[in-house]
Design a protein around this motif. Structure first.
Motif, PDB file in Angstrom:
ATOM      1  N   ASN A  16       0.766  -1.260   0.018  1.00  0.00           N
ATOM      2  CA  ASN A  16       0.023  -0.011  -0.084  1.00  0.00           C
ATOM      3  C   ASN A  16       0.915   1.441   0.066  1.00  0.00           C
ATOM      4  O   ASN A  16       1.841   1.528   1.010  1.00  0.00           O
ATOM      5  CB  ASN A  16      -0.911   0.072   1.281  1.00  0.00           C
ATOM      6  CG  ASN A  16      -2.035   1.001   1.202  1.00  0.00           C
ATOM      7  OD1 ASN A  16      -1.745   2.325   1.149  1.00  0.00           O
ATOM      8  ND2 ASN A  16      -3.247   0.785   0.998  1.00  0.00           N
ATOM      9  N   ILE A  17       0.919   2.207  -0.996  1.00  0.00           N
ATOM     10  CA  ILE A  17       1.439   3.064  -1.046  1.00  0.00           C
ATOM     11  C   ILE A  17       1.394   4.289  -0.097  1.00  0.00           C
ATOM     12  O   ILE A  17       2.069   4.668   0.550  1.00  0.00           O
ATOM     13  CB  ILE A  17       1.433   3.797  -2.489  1.00  0.00           C
ATOM     14  CG1 ILE A  17       1.799   3.026  -3.699  1.00  0.00           C
ATOM     15  CG2 ILE A  17       2.052   5.150  -2.564  1.00  0.00           C
ATOM     16  CD1 ILE A  17       1.425   3.639  -5.076  1.00  0.00           C
ATOM     17  N   VAL A  18       0.190   4.329   0.355  1.00  0.00           N
ATOM     18  CA  VAL A  18      -0.393   5.286   1.496  1.00  0.00           C
ATOM     19  C   VAL A  18       0.338   5.082   2.730  1.00  0.00           C
ATOM     20  O   VAL A  18       0.686   5.635   3.407  1.00  0.00           O
ATOM     21  CB  VAL A  18      -1.679   5.662   1.409  1.00  0.00           C
ATOM     22  CG1 VAL A  18      -2.154   6.564   2.297  1.00  0.00           C
ATOM     23  CG2 VAL A  18      -2.514   5.915   0.082  1.00  0.00           C
ATOM     24  N   THR A  19       0.500   3.671   2.999  1.00  0.00           N
ATOM     25  CA  THR A  19       0.877   3.280   4.339  1.00  0.00           C
ATOM     26  C   THR A  19       2.351   3.408   4.486  1.00  0.00           C
ATOM     27  O   THR A  19       2.581   3.916   5.447  1.00  0.00           O
ATOM     28  CB  THR A  19       0.607   1.576   4.473  1.00  0.00           C
ATOM     29  OG1 THR A  19      -0.766   1.491   4.388  1.00  0.00           O
ATOM     30  CG2 THR A  19       0.990   1.147   5.933  1.00  0.00           C
ATOM     31  N   ILE A  30       4.374  18.843   9.381  1.00  0.00           N
ATOM     32  CA  ILE A  30       3.820  18.287  10.885  1.00  0.00           C
ATOM     33  C   ILE A  30       2.004  18.274  10.239  1.00  0.00           C
ATOM     34  O   ILE A  30       1.377  17.128  10.917  1.00  0.00           O
ATOM     35  CB  ILE A  30       3.642  19.335  11.795  1.00  0.00           C
ATOM     36  CG1 ILE A  30       5.094  19.657  12.229  1.00  0.00           C
ATOM     37  CG2 ILE A  30       2.903  19.164  12.903  1.00  0.00           C
ATOM     38  CD1 ILE A  30       5.173  20.901  13.080  1.00  0.00           C
ATOM     39  N   SER A  31       1.366  19.095   9.523  1.00  0.00           N
ATOM     40  CA  SER A  31       0.053  18.803   9.344  1.00  0.00           C
ATOM     41  C   SER A  31      -0.348  17.406   8.493  1.00  0.00           C
ATOM     42  O   SER A  31      -1.257  16.786   8.785  1.00  0.00           O
ATOM     43  CB  SER A  31      -0.541  19.847   8.417  1.00  0.00           C
ATOM     44  OG  SER A  31      -0.335  21.226   9.026  1.00  0.00           O
ATOM     45  N   ILE A  32       0.641  17.297   7.503  1.00  0.00           N
ATOM     46  CA  ILE A  32       0.291  16.110   6.843  1.00  0.00           C
ATOM     47  C   ILE A  32       0.355  14.845   7.520  1.00  0.00           C
ATOM     48  O   ILE A  32      -0.430  13.889   7.407  1.00  0.00           O
ATOM     49  CB  ILE A  32       1.395  16.033   5.537  1.00  0.00           C
ATOM     50  CG1 ILE A  32       1.224  17.166   4.246  1.00  0.00           C
ATOM     51  CG2 ILE A  32       1.352  14.688   4.747  1.00  0.00           C
ATOM     52  CD1 ILE A  32       2.126  17.346   3.316  1.00  0.00           C
ATOM     53  N   THR A  33       1.529  14.934   8.331  1.00  0.00           N
ATOM     54  CA  THR A  33       1.910  13.696   9.196  1.00  0.00           C
ATOM     55  C   THR A  33       0.545  13.595  10.228  1.00  0.00           C
ATOM     56  O   THR A  33       0.131  12.337  10.329  1.00  0.00           O
ATOM     57  CB  THR A  33       2.994  14.110  10.302  1.00  0.00           C
ATOM     58  OG1 THR A  33       4.090  14.191   9.246  1.00  0.00           O
ATOM     59  CG2 THR A  33       3.448  12.745  10.986  1.00  0.00           C
ATOM     60  N   LEU A  70      -2.253  12.048   8.239  1.00  0.00           N
ATOM     61  CA  LEU A  70      -2.096  10.563   8.032  1.00  0.00           C
ATOM     62  C   LEU A  70      -2.308   9.567   9.210  1.00  0.00           C
ATOM     63  O   LEU A  70      -2.997   8.622   9.042  1.00  0.00           O
ATOM     64  CB  LEU A  70      -0.833  10.360   7.218  1.00  0.00           C
ATOM     65  CG  LEU A  70      -0.604  11.133   5.777  1.00  0.00           C
ATOM     66  CD1 LEU A  70       0.734  10.742   5.423  1.00  0.00           C
ATOM     67  CD2 LEU A  70      -1.416  10.004   4.915  1.00  0.00           C
ATOM     68  N   ILE A  71      -1.943  10.246  10.303  1.00  0.00           N
ATOM     69  CA  ILE A  71      -2.210   9.592  11.482  1.00  0.00           C
ATOM     70  C   ILE A  71      -3.570   9.221  11.903  1.00  0.00           C
ATOM     71  O   ILE A  71      -4.147   7.993  12.144  1.00  0.00           O
ATOM     72  CB  ILE A  71      -1.052   9.932  12.526  1.00  0.00           C
ATOM     73  CG1 ILE A  71       0.379   9.642  12.118  1.00  0.00           C
ATOM     74  CG2 ILE A  71      -1.503   9.385  13.891  1.00  0.00           C
ATOM     75  CD1 ILE A  71       1.260  10.408  13.294  1.00  0.00           C
ATOM     76  N   VAL A  72      -4.125  10.383  11.659  1.00  0.00           N
ATOM     77  CA  VAL A  72      -5.626  10.344  12.049  1.00  0.00           C
ATOM     78  C   VAL A  72      -6.249   9.578  11.149  1.00  0.00           C
ATOM     79  O   VAL A  72      -7.252   8.637  11.633  1.00  0.00           O
ATOM     80  CB  VAL A  72      -6.247  11.769  12.225  1.00  0.00           C
ATOM     81  CG1 VAL A  72      -7.698  11.758  12.036  1.00  0.00           C
ATOM     82  CG2 VAL A  72      -5.668  12.702  13.262  1.00  0.00           C
TER      83      VAL A  72
END
Length: 456
Positions: free
Chosen positions: A410-413, A440-443, A446-448
């Motif tokens: 999975n690329i997104v993972t 910071i915002s992108i991380t 993605l975590i959420v």
């Protein structure tokens, strides 16, 4: 002794000049012949989608014949848009991962109707396009750390290797305790053809034989037709029909209001988030491989490229297909020398022709295109040389991204874990100044996305 007709020469030269001026072929170091070969190579590498996509969606109740037409139309529209408007050698088609999610998770898993599912695809395309035209996708692209940007290409290269090895039977699922994969039947016809085909590509590309990759695909297909009973000739021409077996049509049948419900909207969000990072990472990797980056390391015509695949998903919902995205198989065309939109235009035109020649798609077995995918995957591993190990946090986070793209399939993972290790690594290294609000915002987003259980 015959003489060339001056008028014919002038007409031919004029057409070549028009193509060159429109696509900037010579300016990018390519030729019309190279672009034509690259387009045909890309088409053959991704034509399997007209078999796989209808097969998956028909399992969920879609009409297979209607989906076949939709799949061709989506690939034709997206690729022509990418070629004629964006002028990049990237082909668009129904994304296999999002097709599987639509069929098995949305329709079969949640029991929604085909019409509501198409409504969800349409809404996803609209939101995806809004995110693109408002500059959010470009902002994400701009804030990709160099390590992750480069190593997404490596991860996709490894992904291509796994896809090709699986399709040829070289690598199979491990039914016993231990690692999840195992060596397949090394003596099987498909495996032998794939390995020999890969070796042949090595030799032909070393000698710079024009269209070497394409020649291998065609040669193996012919050998398969002669010696493999699973490759059968079923004719060339088949009259298409836009109607389902019940006399209805999938075109324009989406139920948008039915998709705007609390139970379906989270699915739309999952589709959008997956498409944003999956497709964006793929486009960046392909542009890097084809050396189509500007002096700032950004994709040439990047804004248009990002818009092309998002708009294609709107069309997908409207004509009755699955969400669209740039195909990583486009890398076979760029490896064959494609550098302009003429490559993608050829792909789009061939998919239009494919509507009338559906039986031909069965003459190109998976093991015929597997060597091309493996070769391109190996080439993309060269991105490791672009890593700056003086900045070890960035370089190692990029490698984490690459490794987990292939381990999770999975690329997104991979991108999510790469961003997470980069952010935490910077904090522990005392390198807060190297972080910005974009990273910071992108991380966090993605975590959420993953913690919330929305990831596909």
């Amino acid at each position: 002794m015959s003489q060339d007709n001056p008028a014919q020469i002038k007409k031919t030269t004029s057409l070549e000049d028009k193509l060159d001026n429109f696509f900037k072929i010579k300016a990018r170091g390519s030729s019309i012949k190279t672009e034509l070969i690259a387009g045909l190579t890309t088409f053959l590498a991704m034509v399997y989608s007209v078999i796989v996509v209808p097969s998956m969606l028909s399992a969920a109740g879609f009409d297979a014949g209607a989906v076949f037409i939709a799949t061709c139309l989506i690939a034709a529209f997206g690729s022509l848009l990418m070629g004629l408007w964006v002028n990049l050698p990237m082909a668009i088609g129904c994304a296999i991962s999002l097709t599987a999610f639509t069929a098995f998770s949305l329709v079969i898993g949640q029991g929604v109707s085909v019409e509501v599912a198409l409504g969800a695809v349409f809404i996803m395309g609209v939101v995806f396009t809004l995110i693109t035209v408002t500059g959010i996708r470009q902002w994400i692209l701009t804030n990709l750390p160099l390590g992750i940007a480069h190593e997404t290409g490596i991860g996709i290269g490894l992904f291509l290797l796994l896809i090709a090895a699986d399709s040829s039977g070289l690598i199979v699922k491990n039914s016993h305790a231990g690692l999840p994969i195992a060596l397949g039947d090394i003596n099987s016809f498909s495996t032998v053809m794939s390995v020999l085909g890969l070796a042949a590509i090595f030799g032909l590309e070393k000698k710079r034989i024009p269209g070497g990759i394409l020649l291998v695909i065609i040669a193996i297909s012919i050998i398969g037709l002669l010696f493999d009973p699973n490759v059968t000739y079923n004719g060339f021409f088949a009259l298409p029909s836009l109607e389902t077996a019940q006399g209805d049509t999938l075109i324009g049948s989406m139920d948008i209001m039915g998709a705007l419900t609390p139970t379906i909207l989270p699915v739309v969000i999952a589709l959008v988030m997956t498409a944003v990072f999956d497709a964006t990472g793929t486009i960046r990797a392909l542009a890097g491989q084809a050396n189509l980056l500007d002096n700032d390391g950004q994709i040439i015509n990047g804004g248009k490229a990002l818009t092309a695949d998002s708009v294609s998903s709107i069309v997908a919902g409207a004509v009755g297909g699955a969400p669209a995205a740039v195909y990583i198989e486009s890398a076979t065309g760029t490896a064959a020398g494609g550098k302009t939109g003429l490559t993608a235009t050829i792909v789009g035109l061939l998919f239009l022709v494919m509507i009338f020649f559906s039986p031909v798609s069965y003459l190109v077995p998976a093991y015929a295109t597997a060597p091309a995918l493996m070769y391109v995957g190996l080439l993309m591993l060269g991105n490791v040389s672009k890593l700056d190990f003086d900045d070890s946090v960035d370089a190692l986070s990029g490698l984490v991204c690459a490794v987990f793209i292939i381990l999770s399939a999975n690329i997104v993972t991979g991108i999510m874990i790469g961003f997470t290790t980069l952010l935490v690594g910077r904090i522990f290294a005392g390198e807060l100044k190297k972080l910005n609000m974009g990273i910071i915002s992108i991380t966090i987003a993605l975590i959420v996305f993953y913690v919330g259980g929305w990831a596909i």
